[in-house]
Design an enzyme around this catalytic site. Sequence first.
Site, short mmCIF file in Angstrom:
data_model
loop_
_atom_site.label_atom_id
_atom_site.label_comp_id
_atom_site.label_asym_id
_atom_site.label_seq_id
_atom_site.Cartn_x
_atom_site.Cartn_y
_atom_site.Cartn_z
N HIS A 8 0.80 -1.22 0.00
CA HIS A 8 0.00 0.00 0.00
C HIS A 8 0.84 1.28 0.00
CE1 HIS A 8 -3.65 -2.36 0.81
NE2 HIS A 8 -4.28 -1.29 0.38
N GLY A 9 2.02 1.26 0.54
CA GLY A 9 2.78 2.51 0.57
C GLY A 9 4.19 2.34 1.06
#
Length: 458
Positions: A314-315
Amino acid sequence: MVSFSSLEFLFRFLPIFLILYFVIPSKYKEAVLLAGSLVFYAVGEPVFILVLILATSLNYFFGMRIWKHGEGFAIHEWQKRKRRNAMISAVLLDVLILAVFKILAVFVDNALLPIGISYYIFKMISFQADMLRGEVWKKPKFVSVALYFTIFPQIVSGPIMRYDEGGFGEERRCSLEQFEDGLKYLVLGLGMKVLLADRLAILWNDLQMIGFQSISTPLAWFGAAGYSLQLYFDFWGYSLMASGLMVMLGFEFIPNFNHPYAAKSISEFYRRWHVTLGSWFRDYVYIPLGGSRCSKFRLAVNLAVVWLLTGIWHGNGLNYLIWGAVLGLFVILEKLVYGKYLKKVPVAGNLYVLLLIPLTWVTFAVTDLKKLGIYFGRLFPMIGGAGIAVNQQDIFRYAENYGIYFIAGIALCIPAVYELFEKHKRNPVVILLLAAVFWASVYLLCSSAGNPFMYLKF
């Protein structure tokens, strides 16, 4: 042009492409759709289109190696080894491509992360695994495989469709009724994005501008709930638009959300949220690791690995690792400790979800760990030591300004409301309401700078 909620896409690219797509004979539709998808991506990512084309070509090459050594009635051991080696080589290459660009984004410039790379790389990995498992029954052509990797409704942010779900390589037809259904999903998703998510985004932006140290505890909780709804309707809206476009092109509808805020546990929430990503991790990571058919310790390790990878996917910030670790911990505890008690009291389970999920979304949203600590200090002032808020009555002003969006958002979180739309979507009244939603969305798009989909950056 990579945003479906842009006027350029809605009034230029999409109408022109649809006209070309439907006047072309069925046997050429895949080639036209592939060309349109590459143009769509190239306009948004003129440099990184080369990465997409190279990764597509290499994955097709390895896929054909797997197919070549799997032909015939009897497959020898040496052929199985070659198939396995080709699959491993392809997956390692795909992981390397994704890792290199993720590292460049962290240590050099975030602009070096190609849009959609996480999604098309995951498609490529699933394609290789499905080829090895024999789930692709017909020898795929290059055009069909390339289209699967690059098809424009899904390349930006999914859903992550499997190759065998698309009917690639077959002649494709779309009835007028199917096209109409797809258009309705497209409009409904656009309304969720522009009329709900983008309005709620202003609330979260206001809190960041004010500074978390200045907001009251009620406003901090209000903001956490608002961000939870914003993220949901932003991504559910995108998913409905993407799946609606696929239906308009003659594909099956791919559901990506199943009313997650009606869940009774964190585990159930993530079976309902971003369904295609969750099923991808289940089928290609969790089950190959051993799944749940193992010891309790091994089960905990398997779940921890899945959620660690989910956080990394996700990041790039530490907050995403914390987010994944916290969710993984709750999922493990539900599996091993108190999940059976939540099932016995469904109302308690739902309240548990509605309390915890907004807190985890705050961790997801605030990338600066110092600011994250301040926000949690506002949420829990008795333990946070964040001091007294500048304006303790601020909640009333924000509730007045954003209350209508909360009411609409909460209503749409109720499964029965969406089911009502599905049941009556061909009713003339519903069609008129959707027309109003479309033109209201267009009006807001014309009068504002536009707000890209939140999941574009993942």
